[in-house]
Design an enzyme around this catalytic site. Sequence first.
Site, PDB file in Angstrom:
ATOM      1  N   ARG A 148       0.856  -1.193   0.000  1.00 45.32           N
ATOM      2  CA  ARG A 148       0.000   0.000   0.000  1.00 45.32           C
ATOM      3  C   ARG A 148       0.887   1.236   0.000  1.00 45.32           C
ATOM      4  NH1 ARG A 148      -3.453   1.750   5.234  1.00 45.32           N
ATOM      5  NH2 ARG A 148      -1.604   3.002   5.621  1.00 45.32           N
ATOM      6  N   TYR A 160      -1.426  10.818   6.239  1.00 44.40           N
ATOM      7  CA  TYR A 160      -1.739  10.748   4.818  1.00 44.40           C
ATOM      8  C   TYR A 160      -1.637  12.130   4.170  1.00 44.40           C
ATOM      9  CZ  TYR A 160      -4.034   6.337   6.157  1.00 44.40           C
ATOM     10  OH  TYR A 160      -4.325   5.117   6.670  1.00 44.40           O
ATOM     11  N   ASP A 223      -5.003   3.621   0.020  1.00 44.80           N
ATOM     12  CA  ASP A 223      -6.129   3.737   0.958  1.00 44.80           C
ATOM     13  C   ASP A 223      -6.624   5.185   0.976  1.00 44.80           C
ATOM     14  OD1 ASP A 223      -7.915   3.642   3.034  1.00 44.80           O
ATOM     15  OD2 ASP A 223      -6.475   2.998   4.563  1.00 44.80           O
ATOM     16  N   HIS A 225      -9.222   6.173   2.765  1.00 45.21           N
ATOM     17  CA  HIS A 225      -9.669   6.406   4.137  1.00 45.21           C
ATOM     18  C   HIS A 225     -10.992   7.178   4.197  1.00 45.21           C
ATOM     19  CE1 HIS A 225      -8.416   6.531   8.497  1.00 45.21           C
ATOM     20  NE2 HIS A 225      -7.963   5.355   8.084  1.00 45.21           N
ATOM     21  N   GLU A 249      -8.813   1.448  -1.784  1.00 41.53           N
ATOM     22  CA  GLU A 249      -9.441   1.081  -0.505  1.00 41.53           C
ATOM     23  C   GLU A 249     -10.309   2.197   0.064  1.00 41.53           C
ATOM     24  OE1 GLU A 249      -6.661  -0.595   2.267  1.00 41.53           O
ATOM     25  OE2 GLU A 249      -7.628   0.382   3.974  1.00 41.53           O
ATOM     26  N   GLU A 275     -13.707  -1.433   6.487  1.00 42.54           N
ATOM     27  CA  GLU A 275     -13.179  -1.443   7.858  1.00 42.54           C
ATOM     28  C   GLU A 275     -14.078  -0.722   8.855  1.00 42.54           C
ATOM     29  OE1 GLU A 275      -9.364   0.423   6.819  1.00 42.54           O
ATOM     30  OE2 GLU A 275      -9.817   1.946   8.301  1.00 42.54           O
ATOM     31  N   ARG A 296     -13.374  -5.911   3.100  1.00 39.64           N
ATOM     32  CA  ARG A 296     -12.246  -5.837   4.034  1.00 39.64           C
ATOM     33  C   ARG A 296     -12.684  -5.315   5.394  1.00 39.64           C
ATOM     34  NH1 ARG A 296      -9.790  -1.741   4.993  1.00 39.64           N
ATOM     35  NH2 ARG A 296      -7.749  -2.714   5.179  1.00 39.64           N
ATOM     36  N   HIS A 325      -9.188  -6.287   7.473  1.00 40.40           N
ATOM     37  CA  HIS A 325      -8.435  -5.183   8.074  1.00 40.40           C
ATOM     38  C   HIS A 325      -7.421  -5.739   9.082  1.00 40.40           C
ATOM     39  CE1 HIS A 325      -8.843  -1.224  10.581  1.00 40.40           C
ATOM     40  NE2 HIS A 325      -8.001  -1.030   9.586  1.00 40.40           N
ATOM     41  N   GLU A 352      -3.813  -7.591   5.282  1.00 43.43           N
ATOM     42  CA  GLU A 352      -3.020  -6.485   5.824  1.00 43.43           C
ATOM     43  C   GLU A 352      -2.276  -6.956   7.074  1.00 43.43           C
ATOM     44  OE1 GLU A 352      -5.322  -3.214   7.382  1.00 43.43           O
ATOM     45  OE2 GLU A 352      -3.670  -1.809   7.136  1.00 43.43           O
ATOM     46  N   TRP A 415     -11.471  11.780   9.090  1.00 37.30           N
ATOM     47  CA  TRP A 415     -10.050  11.463   9.234  1.00 37.30           C
ATOM     48  C   TRP A 415      -9.775  10.145   8.502  1.00 37.30           C
ATOM     49  CZ3 TRP A 415      -7.243   7.368  11.603  1.00 37.30           C
ATOM     50  CH2 TRP A 415      -5.834   7.540  11.474  1.00 37.30           C
TER      51      TRP A 415
HETATM   52  C1  CS2 Z   1      -6.279   1.968   8.175  1.00 36.63           C
HETATM   53  C2  CS2 Z   1      -6.397   1.809   9.653  1.00 36.63           C
HETATM   54  O1  CS2 Z   1      -5.108  -0.083   8.172  1.00 36.63           O
HETATM   55  C3  CS2 Z   1      -5.871   0.629   7.549  1.00 36.63           C
HETATM   56  O2  CS2 Z   1      -6.307   0.344   6.464  1.00 36.63           O
HETATM   57  O3  CS2 Z   1      -7.386   2.450   7.530  1.00 36.63           O
HETATM   58  O4  CS2 Z   1      -5.123   1.909  10.132  1.00 36.63           O
HETATM   59  C4  CS2 Z   1      -7.327   2.725  10.454  1.00 36.63           C
HETATM   60  O5  CS2 Z   1      -7.010   4.070  10.246  1.00 36.63           O
HETATM   61  C5  CS2 Z   1      -7.198   2.421  11.924  1.00 36.63           C
HETATM   62  O6  CS2 Z   1      -7.423   1.056  12.144  1.00 36.63           O
HETATM   63  C6  CS2 Z   1      -8.144   3.247  12.766  1.00 36.63           C
HETATM   64  O7  CS2 Z   1      -8.097   2.829  14.100  1.00 36.63           O
HETATM   65 MG    MG Z   2      -7.827   1.540   5.648  1.00 36.42          MG
END
Ligand code: CS2
Ligand code: MG
Length: 415
Positions: A148, A160, A223, A225, A249, A275, A296, A325, A352, A415
Amino acid sequence: MKITEVRVIVTSPSRNYVVVKILTDEPGLYGVGDATLNGRELSVATALQEHIAPLLIGRDPDRIEDIWQMLFRGTYWRGGPVLMTALAGIDTALWDIKGKRAGLPVYSLLGGKTREGALAYTHAGGRDCIEVEDDVRSKMADGFKVIRAQCAIPGNVGTYGAGGEAEAASARWASAEPGSTWGDGGPMPSVEQWEPGPYLRTIPALFAHLRNTVGNEIELFHDVHERLTPIQAARLAKELEPFHLFFLEDCIRPEHKESFRLLRQHTTTPLAMGELFHTRWECVPLITEQLIDYIRCDIGHIGGITEAQKIAHIAETFYVSTAWHGPGDIGPATHAANVHLDLSLANFGVQEMVKFPEVVHEVLPGAPTYQNGYLNVADTPGIGTDVNEELASKYPYERAYLPMSRRADGSVMDW
Ligand code: CS2
Ligand code: MG
């Protein structure tokens, strides 16, 4: 056989973890699960201690499905990250007990191995595309076949994003290497800044650079997010098509699933999502309409192995693969549960992973092992993880939050 005690252990070896230990009336037979919810650890610990543990005393730990149904439906209030993380901790610990009783690793109880190892992915990051390229190369040298890639964004600040200290912290956090600070720390959340314009201009340029320099053989992905609107996500996914991402992602927020229809019809970039999902029913429309390619969700936030196996089986029908995740903010027992499922599922896609700091291995031993691009678990009975309670007590809970994000005008951003 009966459950005699449910112990909830909150410990902070480098970051907070919530561990569930279920003891039985068979001497020495217990199960260990993980119920860590980043930034909300004590809510889950309290739900377990005050509301869930008393319901389990005297029950037969072999009856996992019945206990799952009782805790999900039977207690009326259902779903949400707190209750589903608590349920996951119980569920994983019960599978651990079942495996230990049978003398079999959990992947064997889930149907047996379909593969010899779980294809793993790690994270690469940096302040600009040259730093990301260097990091990608170093991860390739570690044997990773899927990576990633995240990059600081000029004009944005934080994880990020871009900008001095916060940016450096974000790179450390994203790579989650041993010895890193794992999160922006401090008792109050750090506040970052994020604007879509610079982000949408930078990410295609990042992947153009990576393909030009590291070639086409390595699988790369990104990702988002949950930060883009559907049409912004469509633009990004379309512009990334020439660079053949493994997947894109979590492009959009998790609330309005129908938005995936708009996104999907604009792009051939494979999509992954999940996630922030907390029940099977959130996953199902995306799977049955074939709006994503990888589901995921987080086994540790969706009710554990029992629920994840059902989701995976539904997904298999619709040619959707799994990509559970696996961040540093869930404990080794969930990481091990991931790999037990990965090894047994026909439609496993990718896993991951993070490298835990040594202190986590000491307090919570038994995390999956990594070798040359693949993850594995020991063939010992159960899940294979444990908790050193004496050592755990030396690392008390420390209040910590996820970072927050705002737009340039000060308004709240995801976030
Ligand atoms: C992230 C996570 O791993 C990932 O793909 O999106 O690290 C996520 O930000 C955290 O698990 C939040 O607690
Ligand atoms: Mg993620």
